[in-house]
Scaffold this active site. Sequence first.
Site, PDB file in Angstrom:
ATOM      1  N   GLU A  42     -12.598   0.402 -31.978  1.00 36.87           N
ATOM      2  CA  GLU A  42     -12.889  -1.030 -31.904  1.00 36.87           C
ATOM      3  C   GLU A  42     -11.900  -1.903 -32.673  1.00 36.87           C
ATOM      4  O   GLU A  42     -11.464  -2.949 -32.180  1.00 36.87           O
ATOM      5  CB  GLU A  42     -14.333  -1.252 -32.405  1.00 36.87           C
ATOM      6  CG  GLU A  42     -14.672  -2.621 -32.944  1.00 36.87           C
ATOM      7  CD  GLU A  42     -15.047  -3.629 -31.869  1.00 36.87           C
ATOM      8  OE1 GLU A  42     -14.777  -3.385 -30.684  1.00 36.87           O
ATOM      9  OE2 GLU A  42     -15.596  -4.683 -32.243  1.00 36.87           O
ATOM     10  N   GLU A  46      -9.681  -4.773 -30.987  1.00 34.59           N
ATOM     11  CA  GLU A  46      -9.770  -6.175 -31.423  1.00 34.59           C
ATOM     12  C   GLU A  46      -8.426  -6.670 -31.960  1.00 34.59           C
ATOM     13  O   GLU A  46      -8.083  -7.850 -31.805  1.00 34.59           O
ATOM     14  CB  GLU A  46     -10.861  -6.343 -32.483  1.00 34.59           C
ATOM     15  CG  GLU A  46     -12.278  -6.163 -31.960  1.00 34.59           C
ATOM     16  CD  GLU A  46     -12.792  -7.331 -31.106  1.00 34.59           C
ATOM     17  OE1 GLU A  46     -12.032  -8.274 -30.818  1.00 34.59           O
ATOM     18  OE2 GLU A  46     -13.984  -7.268 -30.718  1.00 34.59           O
ATOM     19  N   HIS A  53      -4.663 -13.701 -28.397  1.00 28.24           N
ATOM     20  CA  HIS A  53      -5.320 -14.980 -28.682  1.00 28.24           C
ATOM     21  C   HIS A  53      -4.505 -15.834 -29.648  1.00 28.24           C
ATOM     22  O   HIS A  53      -4.598 -17.067 -29.614  1.00 28.24           O
ATOM     23  CB  HIS A  53      -6.741 -14.737 -29.189  1.00 28.24           C
ATOM     24  CG  HIS A  53      -7.665 -14.272 -28.100  1.00 28.24           C
ATOM     25  ND1 HIS A  53      -8.892 -14.840 -27.841  1.00 28.24           N
ATOM     26  CD2 HIS A  53      -7.530 -13.276 -27.180  1.00 28.24           C
ATOM     27  CE1 HIS A  53      -9.473 -14.229 -26.816  1.00 28.24           C
ATOM     28  NE2 HIS A  53      -8.660 -13.266 -26.404  1.00 28.24           N
ATOM     29  N   HIS A 182      -6.572  -4.208 -20.952  1.00 30.56           N
ATOM     30  CA  HIS A 182      -8.009  -3.992 -20.739  1.00 30.56           C
ATOM     31  C   HIS A 182      -8.351  -2.529 -20.445  1.00 30.56           C
ATOM     32  O   HIS A 182      -9.512  -2.208 -20.214  1.00 30.56           O
ATOM     33  CB  HIS A 182      -8.535  -4.930 -19.646  1.00 30.56           C
ATOM     34  CG  HIS A 182      -8.714  -6.345 -20.115  1.00 30.56           C
ATOM     35  ND1 HIS A 182      -9.156  -7.365 -19.308  1.00 30.56           N
ATOM     36  CD2 HIS A 182      -8.522  -6.903 -21.348  1.00 30.56           C
ATOM     37  CE1 HIS A 182      -9.226  -8.487 -20.015  1.00 30.56           C
ATOM     38  NE2 HIS A 182      -8.840  -8.243 -21.251  1.00 30.56           N
ATOM     39  N   ASP A 188     -18.098  -7.484 -26.291  1.00 28.67           N
ATOM     40  CA  ASP A 188     -19.253  -7.596 -27.185  1.00 28.67           C
ATOM     41  C   ASP A 188     -20.152  -8.766 -26.806  1.00 28.67           C
ATOM     42  O   ASP A 188     -21.350  -8.730 -27.064  1.00 28.67           O
ATOM     43  CB  ASP A 188     -18.771  -7.804 -28.628  1.00 28.67           C
ATOM     44  CG  ASP A 188     -17.939  -6.636 -29.110  1.00 28.67           C
ATOM     45  OD1 ASP A 188     -18.358  -5.482 -28.926  1.00 28.67           O
ATOM     46  OD2 ASP A 188     -16.842  -6.869 -29.663  1.00 28.67           O
ATOM     47  N   ASP A 200     -13.232   0.130 -18.746  1.00 26.17           N
ATOM     48  CA  ASP A 200     -12.987   1.324 -17.925  1.00 26.17           C
ATOM     49  C   ASP A 200     -13.664   2.512 -18.594  1.00 26.17           C
ATOM     50  O   ASP A 200     -14.247   2.365 -19.678  1.00 26.17           O
ATOM     51  CB  ASP A 200     -11.490   1.543 -17.629  1.00 26.17           C
ATOM     52  CG  ASP A 200     -10.702   2.156 -18.761  1.00 26.17           C
ATOM     53  OD1 ASP A 200     -11.256   2.375 -19.861  1.00 26.17           O
ATOM     54  OD2 ASP A 200      -9.496   2.432 -18.563  1.00 26.17           O
TER      55      ASP A 200
HETATM   56  C1  HEM Z   1      -6.854 -13.502 -17.729  1.00 24.81           C
HETATM   57  C2  HEM Z   1      -6.652 -13.228 -18.995  1.00 24.81           C
HETATM   58  C3  HEM Z   1      -7.702 -12.635 -19.883  1.00 24.81           C
HETATM   59  C4  HEM Z   1      -9.043 -12.868 -19.938  1.00 24.81           C
HETATM   60  C5  HEM Z   1      -9.849 -13.850 -19.109  1.00 24.81           C
HETATM   61  C6  HEM Z   1      -9.584 -11.986 -20.936  1.00 24.81           C
HETATM   62  C7  HEM Z   1     -10.911 -11.930 -21.303  1.00 24.81           C
HETATM   63  C8  HEM Z   1     -11.465 -11.020 -22.181  1.00 24.81           C
HETATM   64  C9  HEM Z   1     -12.859 -10.952 -22.535  1.00 24.81           C
HETATM   65  C10 HEM Z   1     -13.948 -11.893 -22.032  1.00 24.81           C
HETATM   66  C11 HEM Z   1     -13.004  -9.915 -23.391  1.00 24.81           C
HETATM   67  C12 HEM Z   1     -14.308  -9.448 -24.059  1.00 24.81           C
HETATM   68  C13 HEM Z   1     -14.546 -10.186 -25.355  1.00 24.81           C
HETATM   69  C14 HEM Z   1     -15.913  -9.817 -25.919  1.00 24.81           C
HETATM   70  O1  HEM Z   1     -16.925 -10.203 -25.323  1.00 24.81           O
HETATM   71  O2  HEM Z   1     -15.965  -9.103 -26.945  1.00 24.81           O
HETATM   72  C15 HEM Z   1     -11.714  -9.319 -23.582  1.00 24.81           C
HETATM   73  C16 HEM Z   1     -11.464  -8.238 -24.376  1.00 24.81           C
HETATM   74  C17 HEM Z   1     -10.200  -7.769 -24.642  1.00 24.81           C
HETATM   75  N1  HEM Z   1      -9.009  -8.327 -24.237  1.00 24.81           N
HETATM   76 FE1  HEM Z   1      -8.799  -9.719 -22.790  1.00 24.81          FE
HETATM   77  N2  HEM Z   1      -8.579 -11.235 -21.463  1.00 24.81           N
HETATM   78  C18 HEM Z   1      -7.418 -11.601 -20.862  1.00 24.81           C
HETATM   79  C19 HEM Z   1      -6.155 -11.119 -21.144  1.00 24.81           C
HETATM   80  C20 HEM Z   1      -5.862 -10.244 -22.163  1.00 24.81           C
HETATM   81  C21 HEM Z   1      -4.535  -9.921 -22.627  1.00 24.81           C
HETATM   82  C22 HEM Z   1      -3.247 -10.512 -22.063  1.00 24.81           C
HETATM   83  C23 HEM Z   1      -4.676  -9.030 -23.651  1.00 24.81           C
HETATM   84  C24 HEM Z   1      -3.649  -8.371 -24.517  1.00 24.81           C
HETATM   85  C25 HEM Z   1      -2.390  -8.329 -24.292  1.00 24.81           C
HETATM   86  C26 HEM Z   1      -6.095  -8.768 -23.796  1.00 24.81           C
HETATM   87  C27 HEM Z   1      -6.648  -7.850 -24.648  1.00 24.81           C
HETATM   88  C28 HEM Z   1      -7.999  -7.591 -24.764  1.00 24.81           C
HETATM   89  C29 HEM Z   1      -8.539  -6.475 -25.503  1.00 24.81           C
HETATM   90  C30 HEM Z   1      -7.741  -5.369 -26.176  1.00 24.81           C
HETATM   91  C31 HEM Z   1      -9.926  -6.604 -25.451  1.00 24.81           C
HETATM   92  C32 HEM Z   1     -10.966  -5.668 -26.058  1.00 24.81           C
HETATM   93  C33 HEM Z   1     -11.454  -6.082 -27.413  1.00 24.81           C
HETATM   94  C34 HEM Z   1     -12.481  -5.067 -27.930  1.00 24.81           C
HETATM   95  O3  HEM Z   1     -12.689  -4.040 -27.276  1.00 24.81           O
HETATM   96  O4  HEM Z   1     -13.050  -5.300 -28.976  1.00 24.81           O
HETATM   97  N3  HEM Z   1      -6.775  -9.539 -22.900  1.00 24.81           N
HETATM   98  N4  HEM Z   1     -10.793 -10.015 -22.839  1.00 24.81           N
HETATM   99 CA    CA Z   2      -8.533   3.487 -20.470  1.00 29.32          CA
HETATM  100 MN    MN Z   3     -15.036  -5.727 -29.561  1.00 28.37          MN
END
Ligand code: HEM
Ligand code: CA
Ligand code: MN
Length: 344
Positions: A42, A46, A53, A182, A188, A200
């Site tokens: 995690e 994050e 972000h 992703h 969360d 996934d």
């Molecule tokens: C269309 C663009 C994107 C959207 C709409 C999006 C949206 C989201 C959302 C809604 C989450 C879940 C947050 C939560 O509820 O905890 C998430 C998680 C995540 N995003 Fe994205 N994301 C986008 C692009 C990206 C990009 C470009 C990266 C990194 C280069 C990224 C990396 C991550 C990672 C690693 C997580 C997982 C965090 C965790 O497991 O704690 N995302 N994203």
């Molecule tokens: Ca994977």
């Molecule tokens: Mn998380």
Amino acid sequence: ALTRRVTCPDGINTVTNAACCDLFAVRDDIQENLFDGGICGEDVHESLRLTFHDAIGISPAIAATGVFGGGGADGSIIIFESIETNFHANLGTDEIVNAQIPIIARHNITPGDFIQFAGAVGLSNCPGAPQLEFLLGRPPATQPAPDLTVPEPFDTVDTILARFADAGNFTAPQVVWLLSSHTIAAADLVDPTIPGTPFDSTPELFDTQFFIETQLVGTLFPGTAGNQGEVESPLAGEIRLQSDFELARDNRTACEWQSFVNDQSKLQSKFQQGMARLAVLGQDTTQMIDCSDVIPVPAAPNSTAHFPAGLSNADVQQACTTAAFPTLPSDPGPATTVARVPPA
Ligand code: HEM
Ligand SMILES: [Ca+2]
Ligand SMILES: [Mn+2]
């Protein structure tokens, strides 16, 4: 060409630029105290999310109206955390910000550098990941980024592509490259009743399963129905973002999306290229030092592309019209159920 290396004062590590030597202590501190000795869990997920972000907080379009448009990968999400972590799209980032702040305080490193460095070091803990580039030298942010620069899962493809184009001239395929993130991710807050629900079936592996599984017909909600930005997923325990669903099916992005299925080397090289640009948005790279040799080399991928048990090519919602979906084996046994990522 031969690159001259220098030995650091620790007498052990060698680097191409002596200014990178101090980063070994930061790296060790991060691995020990943020990533539990080097796992892909995690806090790694994050930390990678935080690189995005912070970096995407830049808008030449807003700046053109005479208002500050944000400084990009400048650490503003930490320096102005009381403002930026309250933006709707940033909700939940306060936890990793608060975990990173005391580590930054122990070292001579800016928040902007630390965020990108921690993301790169963390990613290296995930088998199958590329070794990311790391450039050192982001000055501290002087102002917070404006709100609404971070994409939301309920945004349209038009809005998402326009936002990436504004922030850094990213093309539609390059947006797909960055969504490879992703594959090591969970939500969360999208459905707050099931925190840690992955995108996934292998959130601990930087593999191509994310691109396979997002192309399958959605059949269920892993928790409650009716959440903003969520659509049905193909697997119990797996959550699907509306934005990922739409990017996998839009004619501007679907073929690039499918091209990653079962192509681990493309996944690695394109994510590395995409992150190299994302990580320096708003920065003058001529003033930065290449310290990539401090980033650990990730383990090789230890899985091969497959359909989860109970699913097959028959469940693919074909979207790319110029290439067939690769033929893949299905995992044996009863239908796959995905376990949640444990909280940090
Ligand atoms: C269309 C663009 C994107 C959207 C709409 C999006 C949206 C989201 C959302 C809604 C989450 C879940 C947050 C939560 O509820 O905890 C998430 C998680 C995540 N995003 Fe994205 N994301 C986008 C692009 C990206 C990009 C470009 C990266 C990194 C280069 C990224 C990396 C991550 C990672 C690693 C997580 C997982 C965090 C965790 O497991 O704690 N995302 N994203
Ligand atoms: Ca994977
Ligand atoms: Mn998380």
